[in-house]
Write a protein that holds these residues in place. Sequence first.
Motif: not given
Length: 551
Positions: A82, A41, A79, A158, A154, A210, A182-183
Motif C-alpha cells: 500500500w 498488497a 503495508t 494516510c 500505514g 479494502t 480502502s486503507l
Amino acid sequence: MVSVQHGLPVFSFVGALVSLAVVRPAFRSREKPGATGLLLAAPGASLFCIAIGLWWTSIPGWMGYIANNAGVLGATLVTFGWLFTIGEHTETLALTRRLFTVVGGYIAVVQALVLTNPYHQLFIYPGFKLRADPLLDLPIQLNFLHILTLYAFGLVGCVVLVSDILQSSGTRRKQSGALLLSLLPPLLLNVLFAADGTAANLTPLGFVLTTLGVGWAVLRTDFLDLVPVGRARALQNMNDPVVTIDTEGRVIDANPAAQELAGITSEWEGMAVSTFFAACPTLVTRLQSSETGGTVTVTHRGKQRDFSLTVSPISREQGHELGRVVVFREVTRLKEREQQLDLLSRVQSRVLRHNIRNELDVITAQNEVLAAELDGEHARMAERTLSSADRLLSVSSKARTAEELIDHDQTPTTVNLVETVESVVEECHTAFPAVSFSVDAPSACRVETLPALELALENLVENAAEHNTSPNPEVAVTVTATDEAVVITVSDNVPGIPDQELAVRERGEETPLEHGRGVGLWVVDWVVESAGASLTFETGEDGTTARLALE
C-alpha cells in the motif's frame, strides 16, 4: 445456527479470495503507477486472512507454525504494498532498485526471525496478545517494534493521501479518496484488536472492505487507467523555462529549463532575479518591469534565443499579491520562419511585379502583331495567347493587391456603400461593355467598415462579368439595409462559380489536382474576414448570387 467461532474462519477465507480479485487488474496494468504496490498488497492481504482463519480452527502445531509465518509475511506485504501504491499515485515515492533492496532486506530479516523463532524465541507469533511489560521481554519487544513499524508506515500513507486530497481535484481527488478509505478499515480493526478492543481479530473484514474500495476505484474512477501526473512533475519536465518570483524580486521556484537558461543549478532558492539571470541583462530588465507579456531576445551559449513571456500574478483570496509566475515560450524558430517567409514574399513579389509582368508585356505585344497580320486558325491561336496573357496580368495585379492588404493594416472608416457600388459597377461596365449591369440601392447607405471593402466588391462584380458565358450576360447588384445588417448581393445569369473554385476557397489551400484559376475570391475572403463580415454563395441553373453581409 453457525456459531461466531465457526463463522469467523469462513469469513476469513472468503476475505482471502476477495482480496485476490485485485491481482488481475493490477497485473494487466502492471506498467502503470500504483500497480506494483497492488501486486504486493493483494496477495499479502490474502495471506493474512488465511492465517487468521487458520488460527480460529483446530489445527496441528505444525499448521499453526505455517499460519504464523504466513500472517507476518502477509501483514508486511500489505503495508509496504500500500505504501508503494500511495507513493506512486501521489508521486512522493520512486520505486527504485535501492528501495526494493532495503524493503526486501527488512522483510527477509523479519521472516528469518519468525521462521527460526522455535529455536531462539526472539520473536512472538501474531495472534498473541502483548504482555504487561513488553520492554522487559525481548521476544515481545521485537514483535512490538515490528508492529509499530508497520503502523507507522500505514500512518504515513494516510497522511500523504490526505495531503493529496486537499491539493487535488476531480478524478485525482476521487482516486486518492478511494485509496484512503480502502486503507483505513483493516488498519483500524487491527489496531482495535491489538488494544483488546475486540475478542476476535476482524482485520479480514477490513480487507474485504479494502478490496471493494479498490474495485470501485478501478471500475468507476479509472484507477490504473488514468495515470496521475502531478503538477510538480509536469513542471519539471516542461521544455519551457518557468520561474516563480516573489514580491521582493527573489526567485522562489525554477524548473530545470529555467535553471539551464540561467546557467545555475544549485543554491538558487531566494536568489535575486538580477543575480539568477545575470547572464541575460535584457531579461532582468523585463522581469523587473511591470509588463505582463511581450517578447525578449537573450544570448544563451553564444546564440540568440527569442522568448515570448507570459507573466501571471499569484494572489491570495483577499487579493494580496504573493508573487508572479513567468513562463518563457521559445519562439526562436518561429521568428526565423517568419523572417524566411517575409524574405520569400518580397522576392516573389519582386519577380511577380517586374520579371513576369515584363515578360507578359513582350508576349502581349508580339501576339497583337501576329493577330493583326495572320488569319484563320493562326490568328485565333494568337488571340487565345493574348487572352491567357491578360488573365495572368490580372492575377499578377490581384496578387499584388493581396500582398498590400496583408502588409498594411487598415482602420475602419465610414463608407457610403451606394457610391462605392456605383463606382465599381461603372468601372466594370467600361471593362466589360458586352455585359448588362444594373444597380438597385437606396439613395445612401453609410456603414463603418474597411476601405478595402471596395476591392472585395470589385472582385465580386468583375468575377460575375468576366466568367459570364451567357449570350446575353447580365450582372445585378443590390444593396439592402435592415436593422440587423446591410446586405450586398451580386447576381449573374450563368450556372455559377465552378465547384472546383468553391472547393479551393472553402479549404483555403490548393492541391495538385484541384486549384483555382485566380486569387480574386481569396482576396474577397481576406477582406471579408478582416471586416468582420460574412460571404455566402448560392448557385443554380438560373445563375449565381454572392451575398455579402455587414452586421
